[in-house]
Design an enzyme around this catalytic site. Structure first.
Site, PDB file in Angstrom:
ATOM      1  N   HIS A 113      11.192 -22.128  -5.719  1.00  0.00           N
ATOM      2  CA  HIS A 113      10.638 -21.082  -6.584  1.00  0.00           C
ATOM      3  C   HIS A 113      11.405 -19.780  -6.437  1.00  0.00           C
ATOM      4  O   HIS A 113      11.322 -19.123  -5.398  1.00  0.00           O
ATOM      5  CB  HIS A 113       9.159 -20.872  -6.240  1.00  0.00           C
ATOM      6  CG  HIS A 113       8.389 -20.159  -7.317  1.00  0.00           C
ATOM      7  ND1 HIS A 113       8.180 -20.702  -8.565  1.00  0.00           N
ATOM      8  CD2 HIS A 113       7.773 -18.952  -7.324  1.00  0.00           C
ATOM      9  CE1 HIS A 113       7.454 -19.875  -9.294  1.00  0.00           C
ATOM     10  NE2 HIS A 113       7.202 -18.797  -8.566  1.00  0.00           N
ATOM     11  N   TYR A 172      -1.630 -15.160   8.860  1.00  0.00           N
ATOM     12  CA  TYR A 172      -2.882 -15.393   9.572  1.00  0.00           C
ATOM     13  C   TYR A 172      -3.609 -16.659   9.121  1.00  0.00           C
ATOM     14  O   TYR A 172      -4.556 -17.077   9.794  1.00  0.00           O
ATOM     15  CB  TYR A 172      -3.832 -14.200   9.380  1.00  0.00           C
ATOM     16  CG  TYR A 172      -3.284 -12.910   9.929  1.00  0.00           C
ATOM     17  CD1 TYR A 172      -2.943 -12.785  11.273  1.00  0.00           C
ATOM     18  CD2 TYR A 172      -3.098 -11.808   9.098  1.00  0.00           C
ATOM     19  CE1 TYR A 172      -2.444 -11.602  11.773  1.00  0.00           C
ATOM     20  CE2 TYR A 172      -2.604 -10.610   9.588  1.00  0.00           C
ATOM     21  CZ  TYR A 172      -2.270 -10.521  10.929  1.00  0.00           C
ATOM     22  OH  TYR A 172      -1.779  -9.349  11.430  1.00  0.00           O
ATOM     23  N   ARG A 184       6.118 -19.745 -16.013  1.00  0.00           N
ATOM     24  CA  ARG A 184       5.207 -18.993 -15.149  1.00  0.00           C
ATOM     25  C   ARG A 184       3.749 -19.071 -15.569  1.00  0.00           C
ATOM     26  O   ARG A 184       2.894 -19.349 -14.740  1.00  0.00           O
ATOM     27  CB  ARG A 184       5.638 -17.516 -15.109  1.00  0.00           C
ATOM     28  CG  ARG A 184       6.979 -17.291 -14.440  1.00  0.00           C
ATOM     29  CD  ARG A 184       7.442 -15.853 -14.575  1.00  0.00           C
ATOM     30  NE  ARG A 184       6.547 -14.918 -13.927  1.00  0.00           N
ATOM     31  CZ  ARG A 184       6.712 -13.588 -13.941  1.00  0.00           C
ATOM     32  NH1 ARG A 184       7.752 -13.072 -14.578  1.00  0.00           N
ATOM     33  NH2 ARG A 184       5.870 -12.809 -13.327  1.00  0.00           N
TER      34      ARG A 184
END
Length: 824
Positions: free
Chosen positions: A87, A130, A41
């Site tokens: 993932h 968006y 990570r």
């Protein structure tokens, strides 16, 4: 600690309790968690500079065909594909990583082309539903050739898909875009750099594997932030490049502009890395309200898409803008610190890496990628050549081939008979069986022969490439250069050394002094004993007129003086050929118009000189149209072209030869006279017009011809108005006499007694040595009156003037250390 378990059986449920040591349980669980955070990570791989989530995003977008020449797709779709296939974490973490890859103010070379609101330094991005995204052009070089076995693939979290262990990375992404992350027990914070500079350093290291850090820093002098700005102080950068850890200051780029007809403002056009304008405005308002910041009338944010960042800070009337700016640097994010901690994964292990290590790891990765790619291409071409050769055999005996196939019972029998009759391999026979009849034309044979020849040539090239490690490294360097040409941009961040400050003075004290004192005309004096002070012009004075004190004081012989203002930056030239910029604002101010240099400070302390052998020889104006003139101990003379000086706190104005040093410096025009005096009592003067002005990097030209063992001890520039009143002071002594035991003899002659000679000649004798004397210890040429001083700065008496040019000197009462110009 106890652990209860229920065993599923048909019998009544029986409880089973296991005793577990709580420390062992915590240790094992914590190690597993730490391992996951560090390797999966938080830390980037040193080869491609990507964290796992970033690598999976780029790979999945490439697999989805989101190329730069195709349309954008919803970011939510990308996030869903990455989360569902590669993932095993939440969508918010994936989208945050995607956004960072698309932000031009975060990455020096963005890898994702975002469409929509991807946030700013002060606001977060819009939701994933968006915004839209596709790969940017540089990202294609990160993922290219993945289908040619250039890297290893590993299973995803549920073994249903394959993903690359590392990307091919045709650009050095880790150095170019930097990285940041917090793991368990360690963290990384790497600065962005300029792609062109990093590629140049990598190519140099490829060609010169033993290159030193200093050589690499000639190509990569420091970080290059996407936001631009200015880096102040380079010592921390070198520490980071040497051992992976270091810190430095970054400043906003600010200019002083006339905002309105009666108002001056500070216009901020670039901010430190990851500092937003709203944060700066908030800190300024807090400082003004707390009365920690003074002199600011208003702050206006005029940032837009056309002009970019533009933050206008109004300065109140009567306040010096530079002083206000110094406050802002100290109390707001206009100046910020950046701490480099280059921690990355190398062969699966976290390591702290310097610049050379980072480049070496990346180069080794690219060499491996190119080698595997070449091996893959060689194998594919050999396979294709094998099939083409089989087809050519079939076309040459096509009738017999058809007969063999028609008389065979089935496909297996036909394949076996073709192998036996025409000596073909199983692959070739299988390929012939699948051949379409339209390929059996004359043109197909010509095409196959051309393809065979091309395959043979390509195989030969690949064999040659793989046979030489030097050729592979050369190809890596060539591909890096091509990437730099495609995606490289000019440097944005300015690099400067830290500006010198008076010894013991804090930035807070300097800023306060700036606000309290106006920018007034003054004259700065440098004594012959190394003390510096200034005299301010009083209000209403038409000019600066200074007088000597009624009683002679220590250190009152002047070596150099300069008319300037208290805030104007001037230069001090040292015996090592350095020019040091400084402001006379913090210099001691002599009372009234009287020059008492004993009250000044040591110039070496004021400029923070660390080398005791380095001496300040003169003061120069950085704005004057007259060249700086220097003379050295080895007889070299140089005139430095005015203007265009490097924008650095200090720089060299002459390239000195080994063992040489500057002995005199001044400023003057073509009508001035340049005067050398040597240790063997030779004096030479010639017009300054005989010396052509040169740039700072030049080494000058021959000024005076020296005899064996002689050196220049004095160099002076005489203005035309001073020639008539100039005198020559010489002090002769014996080199064998104990210092201070014999003062020696001195002579004061009129300068007009010495005839001029051509440049690079030997001059004329300036003093006849008495028995036991072998050299001049002190020499000075300048307008009368001359003032002699001892080692403690006390005044020494000189003989009367008017002595013969080549006469001997008169005995001195005490040892003379230096001679300078007295105050009229």
């Amino acid at each position: 600690m106890t652990r209860a378990t229920n065993e599923p059986t048909d019998a009544p449920i029986a409880e089973r309790i296991e005793d577990v040591d709580v420390s062992d349980e915590m240790q094992g669980s914590f190690l597993e968690y730490a391992y996951s955070v560090i390797y999966s990570r938080a830390l980037p791989d040193a080869r491609d500079g990507l964290k796992p989530v970033q690598r999976r995003i780029l790979y999945m977008m490439s697999d989805m065909g989101l190329r730069p020449d195709r349309g954008h797709v919803k970011s939510a779709r990308v996030v869903g594909e990455v989360m569902g296939k590669l993932h095993p974490h939440g969508d918010s973490a994936i989208y945050d990583a995607l956004v960072r890859l698309a932000q031009p103010f975060t990455l020096r070379v963005p890898l994702v082309d975002g469409h929509g609101n991807f946030g700013s330094l002060d606001d977060g991005p819009a939701a994933a539903r968006y915004t839209e995204a596709r790969l940017a052009a540089p990202a294609m070089s990160m993922t290219e050739h993945l289908d040619e076995d250039v890297v290893d693939f590993v299973p995803n979290y549920d073994n249903s898909h394959q993903q690359p262990e590392v990307l091919p990375a045709a650009i050095p992404n880790l150095l170019v875009n930097g990285a940041s992350g917090i793991a368990v027990g360690m963290a990384t914070n790497m600065a962005p750099h300029n792609l062109i500079e990093v590629v140049q350093a990598a190519r140099h290291l490829i060609q010169h594997p033993e290159a030193t850090l200093d050589e690499l820093m000639e190509f990569v002098p420091g970080p290059d932030f996407p936001s631009g700005g200015t880096i102040v102080g380079l010592a921390g950068i070198r520490d980071a490049y040497a051992n992976g850890r270091g810190s430095f200051k970054t400043r906003a780029r600010v200019s002083v502009e006339q905002v309105t007809a009666r108002k001056t403002g500070l216009v901020v056009t670039e901010l430190p890395y990851l500092v937003g304008p709203e944060k700066v405005i908030e800190k300024i308002k807090d400082g003004v309200n707390a009365k920690k910041i003074t002199g600011i009338s208003d702050v206006t944010d005029l940032t837009d898409r056309n002009r970019g960042l533009r933050l206008v800070i109004g300065v109140k009337t009567g306040f010096n803008p530079q002083a206000v700016l110094e406050q802002l640097y100290r109390l707001t994010p206009l100046e910020d610190s950046f701490n480099i901690n280059n921690v990355a994964l190398v062969d699966g292990q976290p390591q702290t890496l310097g610049l050379r290590d980072l480049l070496s790891v990346y180069i080794a990765h690219r060499v491996r990628v190119v080698t595997r790619r070449s091996e893959y291409r060689l194998a594919r071409r050999r396979e294709r050549l094998h099939l083409v050769e089989g087809l050519l055999i079939a076309i040459l005996d096509i009738d017999e081939v058809i007969q063999v196939i028609r008389t065979s019972d089935d496909a297996d029998a036909a394949r076996t008979r073709l192998q036996e009759v025409f000596d073909l391999s199983q692959l070739q026979a299988e390929y012939i069986l699948e051949l379409r009849l339209r390929r059996l034309t004359r043109f197909s044979r010509i095409e196959l022969e051309a393809e065979r020849d091309q395959l043979l040539a390509e195989i030969a090239q690949l064999d040659e490439l793989l046979s030489s490690d030097a050729r592979i490294r050369a190809l890596v360097a060539e591909e890096l250069g091509h990437a730099a040409e495609l995606y490289g941009t000019p440097r944005r961040t300015l690099l400067t050394e830290a500006r010198p400050q008076p010894a013991g003075a804090s930035r807070k004290a300097i800023a306060a002094a700036d606000l309290e004192h106006a920018d007034v005309p003054c004259r700065v004096f440098l004594s012959s004993t190394g003390r510096i002070a200034r005299v301010d012009r009083q209000p209403g004075d038409e000019g600066i007129a200074v007088t000597a004190p009624a009683r002679r004081s220590k250190h009152d012989a002047i070596r150099s003086s300069l008319d300037t203002t208290s805030r104007t930056e001037i230069g001090a030239v040292t015996s090592r050929g350095r020019l040091i910029r400084f402001s006379p604002l913090e210099l001691p101010v002599m009372p009234g118009n009287s020059v008492q240099l004993g009250a000044g400070v040591r110039v070496a302390e004021y400029l923070a000189l660390t080398d005791r052998d380095e001496q300040v020889l003169g003061l120069v104006s950085l704005d004057a149209a007259q060249p700086i003139v220097l003379g050295t101990a080895q007889g070299v003379v140089k005139r430095v072209s005015p203007g265009g000086y490097p924008n650095r706190p200090d720089f060299e104005v002459i390239a000195l030869k080994p063992g040489d040093r500057v002995v005199g410096v001044a400023q003057g025009g073509d009508d001035d006279e340049l005067v050398f005096v040597t240790s063997d009592a030779q004096l030479l003067h010639f017009p300054a017009s005989a010396v052509r002005p040169q740039g700072c990097a030049a080494g000058g030209m021959a000024g005076i011809k020296l005899d064996a063992g002689a050196s220049v001890i004095s160099f002076t520039v005489l203005a035309p108005d001073d020639v008539a009143s100039a005198v020559v002071v010489t002090v002769a002594a014996s080199g064998d006499t104990l210092l201070g035991a014999d003062p020696g003899t001195a002579k004061v002659s009129d300068f007009s007694e010495f005839p001029g000679k051509g440049r690079a000649t030997g001059g004329v004798r300036a003093q006849r040595f008495l028995k036991g004397q072998d050299a001049l210890s002190v020499a000075w040429v300048g307008p009368a009156p001359a003032r002699a001083l001892g080692s403690d700065g006390s005044t020494r008496n000189l003989p009367e003037g008017g002595a013969k040019r080549d006469g001997s000197g008169s005995p001195l009462e005490a040892v003379v250390q230096v001679v300078g110009r007295g105050i009229r």
